[in-house]
Every structure is written in C-alpha cells, then in structure tokens.
Design an enzyme around this catalytic site. Sequence first.
Site, PDB file in Angstrom:
ATOM      1  N   MET A 168     -42.153  37.708  31.827  1.00  0.00           N
ATOM      2  CA  MET A 168     -42.846  36.892  32.821  1.00  0.00           C
ATOM      3  C   MET A 168     -41.864  35.988  33.561  1.00  0.00           C
ATOM      4  O   MET A 168     -41.967  35.806  34.785  1.00  0.00           O
ATOM      5  CB  MET A 168     -43.942  36.056  32.151  1.00  0.00           C
ATOM      6  CG  MET A 168     -44.807  35.284  33.134  1.00  0.00           C
ATOM      7  SD  MET A 168     -45.639  36.362  34.335  1.00  0.00           S
ATOM      8  CE  MET A 168     -47.108  36.807  33.423  1.00  0.00           C
TER       9      MET A 168
ATOM     10  N   GLU B 213     -43.549  26.402   8.724  1.00  0.00           N
ATOM     11  CA  GLU B 213     -44.726  25.545   8.832  1.00  0.00           C
ATOM     12  C   GLU B 213     -45.485  25.746  10.140  1.00  0.00           C
ATOM     13  O   GLU B 213     -46.701  25.595  10.196  1.00  0.00           O
ATOM     14  CB  GLU B 213     -44.331  24.077   8.675  1.00  0.00           C
ATOM     15  CG  GLU B 213     -43.903  23.695   7.262  1.00  0.00           C
ATOM     16  CD  GLU B 213     -42.420  23.879   7.026  1.00  0.00           C
ATOM     17  OE1 GLU B 213     -41.745  24.503   7.876  1.00  0.00           O
ATOM     18  OE2 GLU B 213     -41.918  23.390   5.991  1.00  0.00           O
TER      19      GLU B 213
ATOM     20  N   LYS C 218     -46.951  10.362  -1.162  1.00  0.00           N
ATOM     21  CA  LYS C 218     -46.862  10.988  -2.486  1.00  0.00           C
ATOM     22  C   LYS C 218     -47.482  10.119  -3.575  1.00  0.00           C
ATOM     23  O   LYS C 218     -48.140  10.631  -4.487  1.00  0.00           O
ATOM     24  CB  LYS C 218     -45.389  11.257  -2.797  1.00  0.00           C
ATOM     25  CG  LYS C 218     -45.145  12.196  -3.958  1.00  0.00           C
ATOM     26  CD  LYS C 218     -43.682  12.604  -4.028  1.00  0.00           C
ATOM     27  CE  LYS C 218     -43.460  13.639  -5.122  1.00  0.00           C
ATOM     28  NZ  LYS C 218     -42.051  14.097  -5.116  1.00  0.00           N
TER      29      LYS C 218
ATOM     30  N   PHE D 225     -35.612   9.880   2.585  1.00  0.00           N
ATOM     31  CA  PHE D 225     -35.375  11.317   2.707  1.00  0.00           C
ATOM     32  C   PHE D 225     -36.677  12.036   3.103  1.00  0.00           C
ATOM     33  O   PHE D 225     -37.712  11.846   2.484  1.00  0.00           O
ATOM     34  CB  PHE D 225     -34.853  11.873   1.378  1.00  0.00           C
ATOM     35  CG  PHE D 225     -34.682  13.367   1.391  1.00  0.00           C
ATOM     36  CD1 PHE D 225     -33.719  13.968   2.198  1.00  0.00           C
ATOM     37  CD2 PHE D 225     -35.492  14.185   0.616  1.00  0.00           C
ATOM     38  CE1 PHE D 225     -33.571  15.345   2.220  1.00  0.00           C
ATOM     39  CE2 PHE D 225     -35.344  15.570   0.635  1.00  0.00           C
ATOM     40  CZ  PHE D 225     -34.380  16.144   1.438  1.00  0.00           C
ATOM     41  N   GLN D 226     -36.580  12.823   4.132  1.00  0.00           N
ATOM     42  CA  GLN D 226     -37.716  13.580   4.690  1.00  0.00           C
ATOM     43  C   GLN D 226     -38.873  12.665   5.113  1.00  0.00           C
ATOM     44  O   GLN D 226     -40.035  13.056   5.069  1.00  0.00           O
ATOM     45  CB  GLN D 226     -38.193  14.668   3.717  1.00  0.00           C
ATOM     46  CG  GLN D 226     -37.167  15.795   3.571  1.00  0.00           C
ATOM     47  CD  GLN D 226     -37.691  17.034   2.886  1.00  0.00           C
ATOM     48  OE1 GLN D 226     -38.625  16.976   2.094  1.00  0.00           O
ATOM     49  NE2 GLN D 226     -37.095  18.178   3.195  1.00  0.00           N
TER      50      GLN D 226
END
Lengths: 555, 76
Positions: free
Chosen positions: A461, A47, A159, A109-110
């Site tokens: 670096m 993502e 949702k 959940f999630q």
Amino acid sequence: MNGAEFLLRALQHEGVETIFGYPGGAILPVYDALYTSSLRHILVRHEQAAAMAADGYARATGKVGVCMVTSGPGATNLLTGIANAFMDSVPLVAITGQVATPLLGTDAFQEVDIFGMSLPVVKHSFLVRSANELPQVVREAFRIAASGRPGPVLIDLPKDVALAPADFSPLDRAQINSSPAPSPAALAHAKSLLRASRKPVIYAGGGIRLAGAVEAFRAFAELTAIPVVATLKGLGALPADHELFLGMMGMHGTKCANDAVQNCDLLLCIGARFDDRATGPIKTFAPDAKIIHLDVDPAEMGKRRTPDAPVIGDLRAALWGLALPLKIDAWRRSCLAEKKTGAVRYDAPGESVDAPRFLNRLAAAATGETFVACDVGQHQMRVAQHYPFARPEHQLTSGGLGAMGYGLPAAIGAQVGRPDARVILVTGDGSILMNIHELATIARYKLPVKIVLLDNQFLGMVRQWQELFYQEKYSETDLYDNPDFVKLAEAFGIPAFAIETAAQEDEAIGRLLQEPGPVFLQVRLDPEAKVWPIVPPGKSNSQMLEDPAFTGAPS
Amino acid sequence: MNHKLNLEVRQAEGALLRVLGTAERRGYQPVALEAGPGEITGEFAVLLTVRSERDPGLLARQLANLHDVRHVEVLS
C-alpha cells in the site's frame, strides 16, 4: 486466599473462561495462582499479541476479552493492542503486573507508569493500591468495558497487592448498563427529514454490530428500501449480496457507493463516525445532504460533521422508531443501475494470481461460518472489496488504528473463542513479520487457522502511494530479502506451500480448506498490482481513480 | 476563543489527568484550571478554561464520557 487468587476467582465469576497472556516478574503471583486454576490460559509469544488475541476473541464471541502481562516492557508491549481495541470499540480487560506499592515512583526494575501511558487509549483504568479494592475494581472493569460504547479497561496490579490477604467473595456480577432509547422528539425530527427525502442513503458502520442491532438494521433497510453503503467495519451489516447494498464507501470504496453518498439529499449515518478514510475532506463529503446521525455515543455528534438530526441512544430502539416505507423508487433504481454497470470483474488477464479473484474464489469455497482476520495494507482493502461478508462479526480487521501485525493474533483469539468455526487469516508479507512468532502459538495449541499470505515482496500500500503520489520514489518499501516463508512456517511446525500462477488458485484453495489443522499458503503476487479504485489524498470521494486495465485511463 | 466549563469530578487516581488530557488531545488548549474539594465528599469541583475554535459542547460531551466525570456544563 491472596489478591492474585481472588483476582482469578473474580474473573471466573464474571464469566471469563480464557486469558491470553505472558508471564513475568511482577505478575508472578497471578501466574502462581493460575497454576491450579481452571481458567484457560493461552501463552502468546509477545505481549502485543496477547491484547490483539483477546481483541479477536472478543469480536468473534461477543464476550469481554482478557489479557494479562507483567510490568514494564510487558505492559508497554501491550499498548498497541489496547489502542487498537480503543479505536475499534472492543470490550477488553487488560491486567498488568506492577512493582510493589513501596517501589512505585522509584524507577524500580521493570517499573513503568502504564496507568499514565495508557490514559488516552483506555475507556478507564485502575491502579489497585489495596487488595480491599479488588472486588469493586474487577466488577467495575467488566461493567465499563462492555457498557454503552465498549472499550478497553486496564487493571494495574502491584505485586504486593497480589500477595496480600484477600478473603473476599466476588461481588454480584457486573450488570451491563443498557443504553437509553433516543428521545421521542429526536426521533420525530429525524422522521420528518426521512419523509421529506427523495434521495436518501444509509451509511452503515461498525456500531450496528456493537449495539447488537444487525437484525433491526436489516429490517429497517428492507422496510425503507434505502440504498446502503458501509464503512470497513460496517461490512456485513447487510449481507454483501443484498440487492440494496452498494458496497464499501470511502477511499477504496465502490464508485456506486461513493456516488450515491455524494449525490444523496439525506444521509443516515448509523453507528459510524465520519472517519476521514470514509469521508475524504469533510467539506466535500455528501455536500447536499442533510444528516441524521444515530449513535449511542453523544461525543460522536458533531465531531466531524454536525448532524441536522442527532439521534442519541440505543440503535435498535432508534431503528424501530424511525422505520417507515418511503417512495424513492426512481432514486433506488438509479443507484442499483450504477451498481450493475460498475460491478467488479474477476477476469483479469495474465497467468499471475489475481488477488481479487483469488479472494472471491476463497470466499465461495469457504462455506459454513467463517471468520476472516486480516492485517493492514493492500490485502486488507482487497478482503474488504472482494470477500463478501454475510455478518459484520465475521471480519476481524484493525479499522481505526490500522495496526499491522493484528491479523495473526486476532485469528488466534477468534479460533480459541470459536473452535467450531473456520478461521482464515489473510495477511501481507509486511504485516506477517510483525507478529510472525505467533505461529508458535498456532502450533502449540494446534489451532486450525488457515493462513493466506498475499506476498508481493513490498509494503504494497505504501508502494502504491509512492507510485501514484510520490513520483515513484520507492523509499524503504522493497522487501526483496523476505525470508523463505514456506520454510519459516514449516520451522514452526505448520504445513506450508506456495503458488504463483492463476492455474494453481483453485487447487490451492481446496487444499487450504480441506487439510485438517493449520495450513500456511504463500501466494506470490505481482508487486506492481494496485488496489483500485482509490480516492487520491485530499480529493473528494467524487474523484476516484479506477483500474486503468478496465477503464482505459492512463495509469 | 476561550470557553469555560464547570465539572464535578470523582476524586480518583488520574481523574484530573484524564480531564486535562482529553481537552488537549481533542484540540482544546487548557489556559486555566481551578480544582478543589466539591460540595459532595469525594468529588473535585473543577473550573476549566480552554482556548479553541471548536465547539465547547463537543468537549463537554467528550468529558462526560470519562468514568470519573459526574457532571459537566459549558458556562461560556
């Protein structure tokens, strides 16, 4: 029509053609609607890359980038990309699925409070609690993202809202608010400082491109004939080969650019924000200069240095309003003489590949419109120093956030948005592994991105700082056990090859650019090579360390 | 040094969090906050007191950039 179907329709109504994303449970209704939609979806493999690809797309096309992921880990993975867009003022609309509204606040959940988590790194955000809100939310999101100083806007979509009836028509397309012109009084005051100045310098930032003011800026610079220095994101505002351009300023800037700023009596900061990497300690920065600060964002005025003449508003109007010829011949001659004396040399001795020379030759060979994405570290500074940009939008770099892993997805976004242009990614061996999975996206969509891995088997670096400022204690920067990058790229289906000597440089560049489709070139470098010049931390820009190979100074 | 700011803020999700978060992140420690219905329906009237050595005008400009902030002024 349900909320998800309406959302996609509204996106198309706003002119969206491409979405970068990754599906999952809470966003499933939207992916279900996407199945029959004419919107193009680019499936990334993490993502974070969705946000960064949308960012690269936005920078390369000038449109609002759109990314879409699911709730929970999908949303949290997006955060670095959103923060990157926020720090660099990139217009982005990020859509996250969310658990259904009855489950909000129940640790479902999630479920994660992405609305709350993202508050400090978005320009605005919406949690859509009813499908009735969708028409207004989508239009507002696009208007806010692109108006004034651009930035990311989050739409968190539960949702059940996505599944609710939504038989609406999209509202009229978002009208981008035009920035107001600066006040005549502010312009008059700034003009009086300009007239009185004998040693002015222009400090050009990324805001010039964001304001669509590149042409106005160039006209202003040429009429006033003031020497120009640029920030990392301001590179290309004036073509790198322009006589008036003294180079990048700041920690890895050119000596002539930093000296001009330190010795000027008037600094015109145009679309820049006195970033600490550009200024060093602010009290020692341009110590004798009066400041004219031109910016669309009032909150930049006095954030780090209080301007003598703030000019707030549309940059184009400000530049046209301020333009006047100046008599500063002696000052300009002295700046240009120092520029000539300190011109970068590309005659490094030895048989190894010299990264500055390689990048300079790459730029010379890459004719036509070319976008260069990069990651963060030594290679990023070398691109800034040695790849001469003709336009600011051609450089895709994580300037504010400094996010390793940005380059590959940004290159994907740019190539998707500009299939007609060449896109080169210059990356490092630390950075590439942060989003290496996106090679699968390159292969899947047959994106002809040319990938140059400057591989020194170190976090270069950080290693450089450890060598110069931390008594050579190389704590956790040795990447001796990197994978075989050529085999790795080939495993993703991308032709790959490696070079390690100076004699191979030209042939490799030719092959890289001429071969159709994506190509992966590993350039093996000396791990001890450093980026010069450098301003040591805490020192003023007058105290640069230069390459001892060319100055004879102790290393 | 304490500074008082008067704000009119749209009653939208997260609006007060944005105001407080912006103040804290920008280096202004909130020491008092009064919020209630504003004169205009759908708005909060907010009186925010912060402690900082930084210029309160800068915070006012940063708060004014928030989409939900309709008006902001520095009282002291």
